[in-house]
Design a protein around this motif. Structure first.
Motif, PDB file in Angstrom:
ATOM      1  N   GLU A   1      -2.881  -4.525   0.789  1.00  0.00           N
ATOM      2  CA  GLU A   1      -3.872  -3.876   0.293  1.00  0.00           C
ATOM      3  C   GLU A   1      -5.006  -4.441  -0.125  1.00  0.00           C
TER       4      GLU A   1
ATOM      5  N   PRO B   1       0.800  -1.138  -0.011  1.00  0.00           N
ATOM      6  CA  PRO B   1      -0.145   0.133   0.067  1.00  0.00           C
ATOM      7  C   PRO B   1       0.839   1.229  -0.092  1.00  0.00           C
TER       8      PRO B   1
ATOM      9  N   ARG C   1      -2.688   4.358  -4.591  1.00  0.00           N
ATOM     10  CA  ARG C   1      -3.147   3.527  -3.357  1.00  0.00           C
ATOM     11  C   ARG C   1      -2.270   2.022  -3.174  1.00  0.00           C
ATOM     12  N   TRP C   2      -1.365   1.925  -4.116  1.00  0.00           N
ATOM     13  CA  TRP C   2      -0.578   0.634  -4.048  1.00  0.00           C
ATOM     14  C   TRP C   2       0.458   0.670  -5.226  1.00  0.00           C
TER      15      TRP C   2
END
Length: 233
Positions: A98, A60, A153-154
């Motif tokens: 994540e 993440p 986000r990742w």
């Protein structure tokens, strides 16, 4: 001239192997814990995946403060991954926990396919179900699909290093570059490269015997007679 079969030749042999027969073979060889978490399966159940592993590790990525520099978001490994692809491979992704974003999707999967990959295995989600469905000879093995974009986000953090994927009979299954990964509707199994050719020869014999039983059944041979002849049940 080398007597060793090429990756493509070996991949074609693995592509004929059923996961249940592979599990039985590895179990008999003393490798009972090679099955990934049963939540990781082909997105399209009729497809089969066989490929030599290229690993990706990710994590993440906490989003930057509003207005802060975002250049680091582009600092991922996708181009390096494309450069590592070869015919007969499969990409295996450990996402680092994540939970919601779709890692990879239709367009990036086309790029993997064009580089020679036969599929991708992710311990999380992927995007673009309808687009993935029409990519020929490409099998995503995932927990499902998500519309959530992974950008910001990742991100990928390592390439072709040993990774740990969630297992079924053990918490984690080690996956290393050069291993083989086989997946179908029953699940996904990792074959360590050190035993891959031995396992392949053994499981091909299992496949041969099971096919003999099927053909006997089709001719009306009784179960007991076929079992005594072929030894599979």
């Amino acid at each position: 001239m080398s007597d060793q079969p090429s990756v493509i030749e070996v991949q074609a042999r693995w592509d004929k192997i059923r996961v249940t027969n592979l599990y039985d073979t590895l179990n008999a060889m003393g490798y009972p814990n090679q099955c990934l978490d049963l939540g990781i399966r082909p997105l399209f159940p009729q497809r089969h995946l066989a490929g030599q592993v290229i690993t990706v590790q990710g994590s993440p990525y906490a989003p930057p403060l509003h207005g802060a520099e975002t250049a680091n978001w582009t600092g991922n490994y996708f181009e390096a991954l494309r450069g590592a692809l070869y015919p007969g491979c499969a990409v295996v992704v450990e996402t680092g926990g994540e939970l919601h974003a779709g890692k990879f999707g239709e367009m990036t999967s086309w790029a993997l396919k064009q580089g020679g990959a036969h599929g991708i295995v992710i311990d999380s989600f992927i995007r673009d179900y309808l687009g993935l469905e029409v990519i020929p000879d490409f099998t995503p093995c995932v927990r499902g699909t998500s519309p959530i974009e992974s950008n910001k986000r990742w991100r990928m953090t390592a390439l072709n290093e040993p990774i740990a994927m969630p297992g079924t009979l053990t918490a984690r299954v080690r996956v290393a570059p050069g291993d083989w990964i086989i997946g179908e509707a029953d699940g996904v199994i990792v074959v360590p490269k050190e035993i891959a050719m031995e396992a392949l020869v053994k499981v091909e014999d299992v496949e041969r015997r099971e096919q003999g039983m099927r053909e006997d059944f089709a001719r009306g041979v009784s179960f007991d007679e076929a079992f005594n002849k072929w030894g599979r049940a």
